[in-house]
Design an enzyme around this catalytic site. Structure first.
Site, PDB file in Angstrom:
ATOM      1  N   GLU A  44      26.584 -10.293 -57.377  1.00 36.99           N
ATOM      2  CA  GLU A  44      25.933 -10.122 -56.082  1.00 36.99           C
ATOM      3  C   GLU A  44      25.138  -8.814 -56.067  1.00 36.99           C
ATOM      4  OE1 GLU A  44      27.460 -10.044 -51.393  1.00 36.99           O
ATOM      5  OE2 GLU A  44      28.898  -9.903 -53.045  1.00 36.99           O
ATOM      6  N   LYS A 110      23.157 -15.893 -48.611  1.00 37.99           N
ATOM      7  CA  LYS A 110      24.574 -15.782 -48.219  1.00 37.99           C
ATOM      8  C   LYS A 110      24.731 -16.143 -46.749  1.00 37.99           C
ATOM      9  CE  LYS A 110      28.404 -12.454 -48.659  1.00 37.99           C
ATOM     10  NZ  LYS A 110      28.741 -11.091 -49.169  1.00 37.99           N
ATOM     11  N   CYS A 146      29.775 -14.741 -52.778  1.00 31.81           N
ATOM     12  CA  CYS A 146      30.958 -13.971 -52.390  1.00 31.81           C
ATOM     13  C   CYS A 146      31.732 -14.604 -51.225  1.00 31.81           C
ATOM     14  CB  CYS A 146      30.564 -12.530 -52.076  1.00 31.81           C
ATOM     15  SG  CYS A 146      31.962 -11.365 -52.142  1.00 31.81           S
TER      16      CYS A 146
END
Length: 576
Positions: A44, A110, A146
């Protein structure tokens, strides 16, 4: 048997060092290509480093990070890469770029933005919407970022419902003690629930208070661990995923036909290159990495070593200095610094005063000898006596107390900071979490310095780590007397820590419940702690908040560290 060869490039980026980060990514791309990898994933925000914090408010930073992705696309000939970066549209997004065979083909945003603990992502990013599926050699690959995987449902579930065979999850997941167990349990559950191969790539390295442990993982469609990267080091993990096993897992568990019914809307589908799968026997095999043996104390030590090394080196220092009292805290910090930087980069300083014992001086000598580090001796008596003389007119008629004790600590801080300034050495502080919690530390004295190595290590864990370090290859490095003698600041005759504090096992148990678990006084008393002791400890913790705001940063290793993790007002009248 058809297979997809997955590579997880566990790397250590530096926040803001875009050129160096891109070079590191480029090196790993070349290595992955040489190993016949089909898909290689990076952590990330790998391009800009994590967390970039308010650098994200600088448009020039955002633009440079996006330009880096354009540059990297040209280096993906013959493979597919998933690279974390910051995407700029009408707002900012924490994003993953999908680069394939020289082109930037898709971007994933995300969706779940953590805003708890050390995370502030809603301060900077907008949550994304929609998912991307890319077909590579007949395999449908999905990407999420994540937090998207840490709770059931959400992007990963939608990708599975839409037919993903493999889900790549890119991460910057900070270390805390024992976190690997929860991480593996969660990933195994997600892989088996969705009947997908789940490839989890994590960042490695230190960034201010945070340290990222790597330990990237690949789980099969039945929740079995297929491959695991080592912790606390850069590594390219390569694994061949047998696609037939994914299909068989779905055939043998028909419950998903009901649970996963219906393709969700908003899925972008892309087909790249040949739709034909690659036969596993058509290319050279990869050597599977040995399973990682997790050692709890060893991993805490490794986190402290990596966090210290990266903080010192990434901030441009070549050498560190610290005071050696002969006690266990400074001994452990010296051992960690030596493990992190090598003995030639560590200078210890003995700073004896009128109350320093002969034994403590000898213990400092022995520690320096065992570690092989330089040792300087600078007595504090001239500085201390000069301060007493200067204060004599206003201190006249008053008995010596904590003011005179703190003068000695500040004399030590003054000399250590002078060495730091003169020679450009980073000064390491040696206070532990128990002391920081109750304010058993001197502002501008033993708290003075650039990095607090064991700031998040409770005193009882300091002892455990010291004993563990002495069992490692090469033999003991911390003198037995430093571990066995009663801890003392040696600022008055026959002083011990227990003159001012409860015994450390009792103190640490109360601190853990109050600081990390937010228990009330009543709950701790009901659990069996003495009410008088609890109220005193809680009062000390609350009153010391102003000191902790002025403390140096240090490595986070517990679930609730002082600093950006635990945030309480200095001015507060709440009790209990």
């Amino acid at each position: 048997m058809s297979a997809l060869r997955i590579g997880l490039a566990q790397m250590n980026p530096t926040v803001g060092a875009l050129d160096a980060n891109v070079d590191a990514i480029r090196t790993r791309l070349a290595e992955a290509r040489s190993l016949g990898v089909d898909v290689v994933a990076f952590p990330e925000l790998a391009v800009c480093g994590y967390p970039p914090e308010d650098l994200l408010l600088k448009p020039s930073f955002i633009d440079a990070n996006r330009d880096a992705i354009e540059t990297l696309a040209a280096d993906t000939a013959g493979l597919t890469a998933v690279v974390g970066f910051v995407d700029r549209r009408f707002d900012l997004f924490n994003a993953a770029a999908l680069l394939h065979d020289g082109r930037w083909i898709a971007t994933c945003h995300k969706q779940r933005l953590p805003n708890y603990g050390v995370f502030d992502e809603l301060r900077y990013f907008k949550p994304g919407i929609g998912e991307v599926l890319v077909q590579i050699h007949g395999t449908w690959l999905g990407v999420c970022i994540c937090e998207d995987i840490w709770l059931p449902g959400g992007p990963a579930a939608r990708l599975a419902r839409a037919g993903a065979d493999v889900i790549v999850n890119i991460n910057a997941s900070p270390y805390q003690r024992g976190k690997w167990r929860a991480r593996q349990r969660m990933l195994s559950t997600r892989a088996s629930d969705y009947a997908v191969v789940l490839a989890y790539i994590n960042m490695v390295g230190g960034q201010d208070e945070l340290v990222f442990d790597g330990n990237s993982l690949i789980f099969g469609a039945e929740g079995e661990l297929l491959a695991e990267a080592p912790a606390f080091e850069e590594h390219l993990l390569v694994c061949d995923v047998e696609l037939e096993r994914v299909f068989r897992a779905r055939l043998h568990d028909p419950r998903r036909r009901h649970a996963l019914r219906g393709e969700p809307h908003g899925i972008e589908r892309l087909v790249t290159g040949s739709p034909e799968p690659v036969r596993q026997d058509s290319r050279l095999p990869v050597v599977s990495a040995a399973r990682v043996v997790h050692d709890d104390l060893g991993e805490v030590h490794a986190a402290l070593v990596l966090g210290t090394r990266d903080y010192v080196r990434k901030n441009g220092f070549q050498r560190v200095v610290l005071g050696l009292s002969g006690g266990i805290d400074s001994a452990l910090v010296a051992a960690i610094a030596t493990d992190a930087l090598g003995p030639a980069a560590v200078t210890g300083v003995k700073l004896p005063g009128r109350y320093s014992s002969v034994g403590s001086r000898a213990d400092a000598d022995e520690l320096a000898r065992l570690l092989g580090i330089e040792l300087i001796e600078l007595g504090i008596e001239p500085v201390f006596e000069g301060a007493l003389e200067a204060l004599r007119p206003v201190f006249a008629g008053r008995a010596p107390d904590i003011a005179e004790e703190n003068l000695q600590a500040r004399a030590r801080g003054l000399l250590l900071m002078a060495l730091s300034n003169k020679f450009g050495w980073m000064l390491l502080t040696t206070g532990n979490k128990s002391e920081m919690a109750v304010g058993y530390a001197t502002l501008y004295g033993d708290m003075a310095g650039g990095f607090a190595v064991i700031k998040d290590v409770p005193k009882t864990l300091v002892y455990e780590l010291a004993r563990w370090r002495n069992t490692q290859p090469g033999g003991p490095v911390i003198p037995a007397n430093s571990i066995e003698k009663p801890p003392s600041a040696e600022l008055r005759p026959d002083q011990t820590d227990q003159d001012s504090l409860p015994p450390y096992p009792e103190l640490d148990a109360i601190l853990e419940r109050y600081i990390e678990d937010d228990w009330s006084v009543r709950e701790m008393v009901e659990a069996g702690h003495d009410e008088t002791v609890v109220r005193r400890v809680v009062s000390l913790v609350d009153r010391a908040e102003y000191k902790r705001r002025q403390a140096a940063p240090g490595v986070k290793i517990t679930s609730r560290a002082f600093g950006k993790d635990r945030r309480l007002p200095i001015t507060s009248r709440f009790e209990g």
